[in-house]
Design a protein around this motif. Structure first.
Motif: not given
Length: 426
Positions: A10, A81, A24, A76
């Motif tokens: 991200r 992610t 993303y 994250s």
């Protein structure tokens, strides 16, 4: 989380509206180090009108800019992610509307005269919940109190979730507690180097709002979301490390010349700073005489009713605290503005006025204060060439255009209409 569990990156940057713009992308795409965006991202208002913001190339086909990613990846709060931050470039030059690049330049200018800025940010926010008619109302916390912790203060455990998510993401929280009013909370981040401190604040705000959303709540950093309750601010605490690694604010227990000149610069540019630190119409419902906010152009030691509060009890932890800003502002912009105004005081060897020695609630010696609204603060910024040049001419031109348009849209609107305009975003 092991690196083999990461399936996406991200990529994020903070715009002039303090919105977390990003994409993303697959991890291997992020590994290339650059991600393209349209400069028009800076030209879009809260209500999605495309404006002719200086620097965005409105009449040149709305060309691209590139987010040049840091090599370091952040943790994250989302599964599978990683987070990548970076600086915006046009060709080989930093984009003038990139607040993070401007802060890096500001840090370099301080380092050139022998000081490395250290920043600690205190944020305040309210939690809202929907009532039976779908209207956002303040969080129901009947047992809450100032400095409250635990379920009476936060019955749905949102702050527990935020704490755990921050730990997972490596966002260094120093403290969390109930603030003055029911449903209001303070979240303080640890002192760090300036860019890292602002990265942490940007990610914390993004994460906290997303954690609230998942619980059906709305966490807002609006300066004054409830007219008859207290306001929410962003306190910019700062000190420095000199070339020997020492804090030069009050090395002998007394304010140094560096500290005095810094505060004198903040006071000299007080009105114009409002155009950089209090950037919504709603901000001026918080900033008033007798409030625990940065209204007056004054300072004092350990006094919460002045704009610049200093702490000199410990040579190691001595700091200056500027109390005008609120969390609607981009944190990189806020810290840049404070550090540049302070540096103008240092470079000019400005003389510091006497400290405020009255209560600040019913009596105050200072006569100067912030302008009475966003439009007048923007004018004050426009008329302060030294601060505009220090922060960045293009950056200030773009901010003035964007925020004057915003003011015109909200001019004459009711308090409720102004709140409803900002509530989804801030």
């Amino acid at each position: 989380m092991a690196s083999t569990d990461i399936t996406r990156t991200r990529v994020l940057f903070c715009d002039m509206l303090n919105l977390p713009r990003g994409k993303y992308v697959p991890v291997d795409v992020a590994a290339g180090g650059k991600i393209g965006f349209a400069r028009a991202a800076f030209a879009v208002s809260y209500d999605r009108d495309l404006l002719t913001i200086p620097g965005c190339g409105y009449y040149d086909g709305l060309p691209d800019m590139e987010l040049v990613l840091d090599k370091e990846r952040r943790g994250s709060w989302q599964g599978m992610t990683e987070v990548a931050l970076g600086d915006l470039y046009i060709g080989n030059e930093p984009f003038g509307l990139c607040a993070r690049s401007n802060l890096k330049r500001t840090v370099s200018e301080w380092e050139a005269i022998g000081y490395s800025p250290m920043i600690g940010l205190e944020t305040e926010a309210y939690i809202f919940q929907r009532d039976g008619d779908g209207i956002w109302r303040p969080y129901d916390t009947p047992g809450a109190f100032v400095y409250g912790t635990g379920p009476e203060n936060d019955p749905r455990g949102l702050n527990d979730d935020i704490w755990e998510a921050a730990h997972k993401a490596g966002i260094p929280i120093e403290s969390m507690n109930g603030e003055f009013d029911n449903g209001q909370f303070e979240l303080t981040l640890k002192f760090d180097k300036a860019v890292k401190a602002c990265d942490d604040a940007f990610l914390m705000k993004t994460m906290a709002r997303e954690m609230a959303f998942k619980k059906g709540l709305l966490l807002t950093f609006m300066p004054k979301p409830v007219p008859d309750r207290g306001g929410s601010g962003l306190h910019v605490n700062f000190s420095f490390l000199d070339r020997d690694g020492n804090n030069p604010i009050a090395p002998t227990g007394e304010l140094s010349d560096l500290a005095k000149h810094s505060m004198a610069g903040l006071i000299k540019h007080h009105e114009a700073l409002a155009g950089l630190l209090a950037t919504t119409v709603n901000s001026y419902d918080r900033l008033s005489a007798g409030s625990l906010a940065g209204y007056w152009a004054n300072w004092a030691d350990d006094h919460r009713l002045v704009t610049t509060r200093c702490s000199t009890k410990s040579a190691k932890s001595a700091r200056l605290e500027h109390r005008m800003a609120d969390c609607a502002v981009n944190p990189y912009q806020a810290v840049t503005a404070v550090l540049q105004a302070a540096k103008l005081g240092v470079n000019g060897k400005l003389t510091l006025q006497p400290a405020e020695d009255l209560d600040g609630i019913e009596q105050v010696r200072e006569k100067r204060h912030i302008p009475s609204g966003l439009d007048k603060s923007l004018n004050a910024l426009d008329q302060d060439p030294a601060l505009r040049k220090a922060v960045g001419e293009l950056y200030c031109d773009a901010l003035l255009f964007l925020k004057r348009d915003e003011f015109q849209r909200l001019d004459g609107k009711s308090v409720d209409a102004v709140r409803d305009f900002y509530l989804p975003f801030i």
